[in-house]
Motif scaffolding. Structure first.
Motif, mmCIF file in Angstrom:
data_model
loop_
_atom_site.group_PDB
_atom_site.id
_atom_site.type_symbol
_atom_site.label_atom_id
_atom_site.label_comp_id
_atom_site.label_asym_id
_atom_site.label_seq_id
_atom_site.Cartn_x
_atom_site.Cartn_y
_atom_site.Cartn_z
ATOM 1 N N HIS A 32 -21.088 17.187 22.281
ATOM 2 C CA HIS A 32 -21.660 17.854 21.105
ATOM 3 C C HIS A 32 -20.562 18.683 20.443
ATOM 4 C CE1 HIS A 32 -25.899 16.917 22.221
ATOM 5 N NE2 HIS A 32 -25.398 16.933 23.438
ATOM 6 N N LEU A 50 -30.897 9.622 20.123
ATOM 7 C CA LEU A 50 -30.941 9.450 18.679
ATOM 8 C C LEU A 50 -32.371 9.609 18.184
ATOM 9 C CD1 LEU A 50 -28.504 6.393 18.344
ATOM 10 C CD2 LEU A 50 -27.974 8.837 18.151
ATOM 11 N N ARG A 248 -28.536 10.479 10.837
ATOM 12 C CA ARG A 248 -27.180 10.315 11.370
ATOM 13 C C ARG A 248 -26.649 8.905 11.130
ATOM 14 N NH1 ARG A 248 -28.232 13.410 17.084
ATOM 15 N NH2 ARG A 248 -30.204 12.270 16.809
ATOM 16 N N VAL A 250 -24.208 6.541 12.807
ATOM 17 C CA VAL A 250 -23.581 6.405 14.122
ATOM 18 C C VAL A 250 -22.671 5.179 14.111
ATOM 19 C CG1 VAL A 250 -23.970 6.257 16.608
ATOM 20 C CG2 VAL A 250 -25.675 7.385 15.141
ATOM 21 N N SER A 292 -21.426 10.615 13.599
ATOM 22 C CA SER A 292 -21.590 10.413 15.036
ATOM 23 C C SER A 292 -20.811 9.163 15.426
ATOM 24 C CB SER A 292 -23.071 10.251 15.407
ATOM 25 O OG SER A 292 -23.828 11.376 14.981
ATOM 26 N N LEU A 341 -21.606 13.618 19.046
ATOM 27 C CA LEU A 341 -22.649 14.028 18.100
ATOM 28 C C LEU A 341 -22.204 15.278 17.351
ATOM 29 C CD1 LEU A 341 -25.795 13.539 20.390
ATOM 30 C CD2 LEU A 341 -25.053 12.057 18.504
#
Length: 342
Positions: A32, A50, A248, A250, A292, A341
């Motif tokens: 994180h 997620l 997000r 990713v 991410s 993340l």
């Protein structure tokens, strides 16, 4: 930035020699960025990490049988080529080993009716090779006589070539796998979709650029070679919609990061695109799209590791790598994964 800042000591036994089975049982370190918290999970738990509406972007490139073992004419000396990228139909840039046996005008035979001729040596030392076949005949010959290339740190032959392909590989063109994607199984992808997490694909055909080490003392002096990439209109629309909705983005692997950041406007809008990119991401780069990242644990002094450092910060990245070593994570292509993340 000094390149030695990307150094770390890795015990040889942590270099994964074969993939975990099932693939999604690989370990997953969750990092994180905002808090610096690190968690230890398993890759199949990705669905728990997620949220509905998030979008996972994968690289759907497929590894070609880019390693060709042949003999030089007329002496019969062994020569091996690693195809790097197609320059035109039937003409490829390649690495040759031993290089001294691949001088201009050298002919190398790979099979009964398949041969190549070295027509040029580039300043980088790579060879330009003209093959005696083009179009579908070339690809048929490559399928027959070529081998799927694996990195030199994998000391054993890959018994199942599918193990070095992602389950969603579609478009032939890469000389190395987008290894962050090797952890996905069809079962996991189904679970992600059922949870409302979207999956879309872009393409980057991996060439020398991705695995060429940084040899300059300052990382900014390194030159990134070009690689071909594509983003469809559908993929661009899906990514832009997720971003607009505050979800997000990713990226699965550093290649996806480079594609999306190459084709985005300054405001982060992703555009459909087909062309070449030599985007080289170093610390200080302002990410426009990706927030991410799923990635493997990379080699010292690699552009992949440098991109991760640019994304998560040097101190946090190298701390995570040391923890991974202490916790006996598996490294490199067949190794474990990291999820970074916000």
């Amino acid at each position: 930035m000094r390149v030695e800042l990307l150094d770390f000591e890795l015990p040889k036994e942590l270099i994964a020699q074969e993939p975990i089975e099932p693939r999604d049982c690989a370990r997953l370190m969750v990092l994180h960025k905002s808090s610096g918290e690190i968690q230890h999970r398993v890759f199949y738990e990705l669905v728990e990490l997620l949220s509905s509406g998030d979008i996972i972007v994968v690289n759907d490139t497929k590894v070609i049988k880019a390693r060709l073992r042949g003999r030089r004419l007329p002496t019969g000396g062994k020569v091996e080529l690693l195809l790097l990228r197609q320059l035109e139909d039937g003409v490829w840039e390649a690495l040759a080993c031993p290089a001294k046996r691949a001088r201009p005008e050298t002919e190398i035979v790979f099979g009964d009716d398949f041969l190549g001729k070295v027509v040029e040596i580039k300043q980088t030392g790579t060879r330009v090779v003209q093959f005696n076949k083009a179009g579908s005949e070339f690809w048929e010959a490559l399928e027959k006589y070529g081998n799927v290339p694996t990195p030199p740190y994998i000391k054993r032959e890959v018994s199942d070539e599918k193990s070095y392909q992602t389950v969603y590989a579609k478009k032939l063109g890469s000389v190395a796998a987008p290894t962050a994607g090797l952890h996905f199984t069809e079962r996991l992808m189904d679970e992600l979709v059922r949870a409302g997490i979207k999956i879309t694909s872009v393409t980057l055909h991996i060439g020398w650029a991705t695995f060429k080490p940084i040899t300059s003392s300052e990382v900014e002096q390194h030159k990134m070679e070009e690689e071909y990439c594509e983003v469809s209109e559908d993929a661009a629309n899906e990514i832009n919609m997720a971003k607009t909705n505050g979800k997000r983005i990713v990226a699965v692997g550093t290649t996806v990061v480079r594609v999306l950041e190459s084709v985005a406007d300054e405001d982060g809008t992703v555009k459909p695109w087909a062309g070449w990119t030599n985007l080289y991401i170093t610390p200080g780069y302002k990410f426009k799209v990706v927030d991410s990242l799923i990635t493997n644990f990379h080699m010292p002094r690699s552009t992949n590791l440098l991109l991760v450092v640019a994304f998560a910060g040097l101190e946090l990245t190298m701390k995570a790598y040391q923890i991974a070593i202490n916790e006996r994570y598996r490294f490199y292509s067949f190794g474990d994964a990291m999820l970074i993340l916000p």
